[in-house]
Design an enzyme around this catalytic site. Structure first.
Site, PDB file in Angstrom:
ATOM      1  CE1 TYR A 198       0.478   7.937  -0.560  1.00 62.58           C
ATOM      2  CE2 TYR A 198       0.875   6.975  -2.711  1.00 62.58           C
ATOM      3  CZ  TYR A 198       0.225   6.966  -1.492  1.00 62.58           C
ATOM      4  OH  TYR A 198      -0.692   5.967  -1.212  1.00 62.58           O
ATOM      5  CE  LYS A 234       3.339   3.958  -5.204  1.00 60.94           C
ATOM      6  NZ  LYS A 234       3.349   2.769  -4.361  1.00 60.94           N
ATOM      7  CG  HIS A 274       0.945  -1.738  -0.310  1.00 61.85           C
ATOM      8  ND1 HIS A 274       0.192  -0.765   0.301  1.00 61.85           N
ATOM      9  CD2 HIS A 274       0.823  -2.838   0.483  1.00 61.85           C
ATOM     10  CE1 HIS A 274      -0.354  -1.253   1.400  1.00 61.85           C
ATOM     11  NE2 HIS A 274       0.007  -2.510   1.536  1.00 61.85           N
ATOM     12  CG  ASP A 323      -0.846  -3.811   4.284  1.00 58.61           C
ATOM     13  OD1 ASP A 323      -0.582  -2.645   4.632  1.00 58.61           O
ATOM     14  OD2 ASP A 323      -1.238  -4.121   3.136  1.00 58.61           O
TER      15      ASP A 323
HETATM   16  C1  LIG Z   1      -3.842   3.264  -2.914  1.00 50.66           C
HETATM   17  C2  LIG Z   1      -5.280   3.665  -3.111  1.00 50.66           C
HETATM   18  C3  LIG Z   1      -6.282   3.192  -2.281  1.00 50.66           C
HETATM   19  N1  LIG Z   1      -7.584   3.578  -2.493  1.00 50.66           N
HETATM   20  C4  LIG Z   1      -8.610   3.103  -1.565  1.00 50.66           C
HETATM   21  C5  LIG Z   1      -8.684   1.603  -1.386  1.00 50.66           C
HETATM   22  C6  LIG Z   1      -9.162   1.436   0.038  1.00 50.66           C
HETATM   23  O1  LIG Z   1     -10.575   1.544   0.098  1.00 50.66           O
HETATM   24  C7  LIG Z   1      -8.565   2.639   0.767  1.00 50.66           C
HETATM   25  C8  LIG Z   1      -7.280   2.321   1.510  1.00 50.66           C
HETATM   26  O2  LIG Z   1      -6.427   1.637   0.606  1.00 50.66           O
HETATM   27  P1  LIG Z   1      -5.128   0.912   1.152  1.00 50.66           P
HETATM   28  O3  LIG Z   1      -5.435   0.195   2.421  1.00 50.66           O
HETATM   29  O4  LIG Z   1      -4.547   0.116   0.001  1.00 50.66           O
HETATM   30  O5  LIG Z   1      -4.194   2.168   1.455  1.00 50.66           O
HETATM   31  P2  LIG Z   1      -2.637   2.104   1.862  1.00 50.66           P
HETATM   32  O6  LIG Z   1      -2.371   0.949   2.758  1.00 50.66           O
HETATM   33  O7  LIG Z   1      -2.260   3.462   2.291  1.00 50.66           O
HETATM   34  O8  LIG Z   1      -1.954   1.792   0.459  1.00 50.66           O
HETATM   35  C9  LIG Z   1      -0.851   2.541  -0.047  1.00 50.66           C
HETATM   36  O9  LIG Z   1       0.251   2.186   0.748  1.00 50.66           O
HETATM   37  C10 LIG Z   1       1.544   2.327   0.204  1.00 50.66           C
HETATM   38  C11 LIG Z   1       2.359   3.165   1.166  1.00 50.66           C
HETATM   39  C12 LIG Z   1       1.670   2.813  -1.174  1.00 50.66           C
HETATM   40  O10 LIG Z   1       2.742   3.238  -1.603  1.00 50.66           O
HETATM   41  C13 LIG Z   1       0.536   2.674  -2.092  1.00 50.66           C
HETATM   42  O11 LIG Z   1       0.290   3.902  -2.747  1.00 50.66           O
HETATM   43  C14 LIG Z   1      -0.728   2.195  -1.499  1.00 50.66           C
HETATM   44  O12 LIG Z   1      -0.749   0.790  -1.647  1.00 50.66           O
HETATM   45  O13 LIG Z   1      -8.280   3.609  -0.270  1.00 50.66           O
HETATM   46  C15 LIG Z   1      -7.936   4.433  -3.524  1.00 50.66           C
HETATM   47  O14 LIG Z   1      -9.115   4.765  -3.690  1.00 50.66           O
HETATM   48  N2  LIG Z   1      -6.958   4.889  -4.366  1.00 50.66           N
HETATM   49  C16 LIG Z   1      -5.640   4.550  -4.195  1.00 50.66           C
HETATM   50  O15 LIG Z   1      -4.775   5.015  -4.975  1.00 50.66           O
END
Ligand SMILES: Cc1cn([C@H]2C[C@H](O)[C@@H](COP(=O)(O)OP(=O)(O)O[C@H]3O[C@H](C)C(=O)[C@H](O)[C@H]3O)O2)c(=O)[nH]c1=O
Length: 184
Positions: free
Chosen positions: A132, A72, A62, A170
Site C-alpha cells: 500500500y 492509503k 489502525h 492489537d
Molecule cells: C506501519 C509501519 C510499521 N513499521 C514498523 C513498526 C514495527 O516494528 C513493524 C510492524 O509494525 P506494525 O505491527 O504496526 O505493522 P502492521 O500491524 O502491519 O501495521 C499496519 O497495519 C494496518 C493494516 C495499516 O493500515 C497501517 O499502515 C499499519 O498500522 O514495522 C515501520 O517501520 N513503518 C511503518 O510505516
C-alpha cells in the site's frame, strides 16, 4: 482502470485494466496522471509499505492521529484478504460505519482510503502479500486504533475467532467509544 465509489464518501475501489497475452498478464498498478484523472485527487503518496501475513493474521484497526493521518491506496500482490475501513471523520454522515471488501490477486482491486479512517485487514488465504501507498509518513507516536471485535462496529471478519491471530499491540487496542476522534 475504472473506479467504483463505495457507500462511504471518498472511499472507492479502483479496478485496474489487466492486459493478458500468451505469457500471462500486465497492468499498471499506479500512475499519478490517471489516478488524478479518474479521482480528481492530487494525492501525493510519499511512502510504500508491504506486509506478509499467514492465514488468520489480522492487522488493525489502525490509524495515525491529527496531522500524521494517512490516506492509503491498498492492494494485494498475492493471496486474499478482507480489507476493512471505519469512517472516523467526526463530521461525516457515515461516521462510525465500516466498509469491507475482498482484495485478492485475481480481482487485483485496489481500495483508496482517505485520511480520517481506521484500517485493517485479515488474511483469508494461506499467505498474503499486502502492498500500500501512504500520503504521509509513519509516525509511531501518532499511532492509535480500535480493537478488531468492537461490539459497536460489529465487523464480520469472515474467519472463526479461534483462527484470528493478533499482535500484542492489537490485542490491547481501545474500544471505538474510547477513541478521541478530534485528534484523528
Ligand atoms: C506501519 C509501519 C510499521 N513499521 C514498523 C513498526 C514495527 O516494528 C513493524 C510492524 O509494525 P506494525 O505491527 O504496526 O505493522 P502492521 O500491524 O502491519 O501495521 C499496519 O497495519 C494496518 C493494516 C495499516 O493500515 C497501517 O499502515 C499499519 O498500522 O514495522 C515501520 O517501520 N513503518 C511503518 O510505516
Amino acid at each position: 482502470m475504472e473506479i467504483e465509489p463505495s457507500f462511504i464518501e471518498g472511499c472507492f475501489v479502483i479496478k485496474p485494466k489487466e492486459i493478458k497475452d500468451s505469457r500471462g498478464s500486465f497492468f499498471e498498478t499506479f500512475t499519478k496522471k490517471k489516478f488524478y484523472k479518474i479521482t480528481g485527487l492530487q494525492t501525493d503518496f510519499v511512502q510504500d509499505n508491504q506486509s506478509i501475513s499467514k492465514k488468520g493474521v489480522l492487522r488493525g484497526l489502525h490509524f495515525q492521529k491529527g496531522t500524521h493521518a494517512q490516506a492509503k491506496l491498498v492492494r494485494v500482490i498475492s493471496g486474499e484478504v478482507l480489507d476493512v475501513v471505519v469512517d472516523l471523520r467526526s463530521n461525516s454522515e457515515t461516521y462510525g460505519k465500516h466498509f469491507s471488501i475482498v482484495l485478492n490477486d485475481k480481482n487485483n482491486y485496489q481500495l483508496f482510503i482517505p485520511r480520517g479512517f481506521a484500517h485493517g485487514f485479515i488474511t483469508l488465504s494461506e499467505r498474503s502479500v499486502f502492498s500500500y501507498k501512504c500520503d504521509n509518513y509513519y509516525y509511531k507516536s501518532a499511532e492509535s486504533g480500535i480493537i478488531y471485535n468492537d461490539p459497536k462496529l460489529n465487523i464480520d471478519w469472515r474467519l472463526d475467532s479461534s483462527e484470528i491471530q493478533l499482535s500484542e499491540k492489537d490485542r490491547e487496542l481501545p474500544f471505538f467509544k474510547n477513541i478521541d476522534v478530534q485528534h484523528v
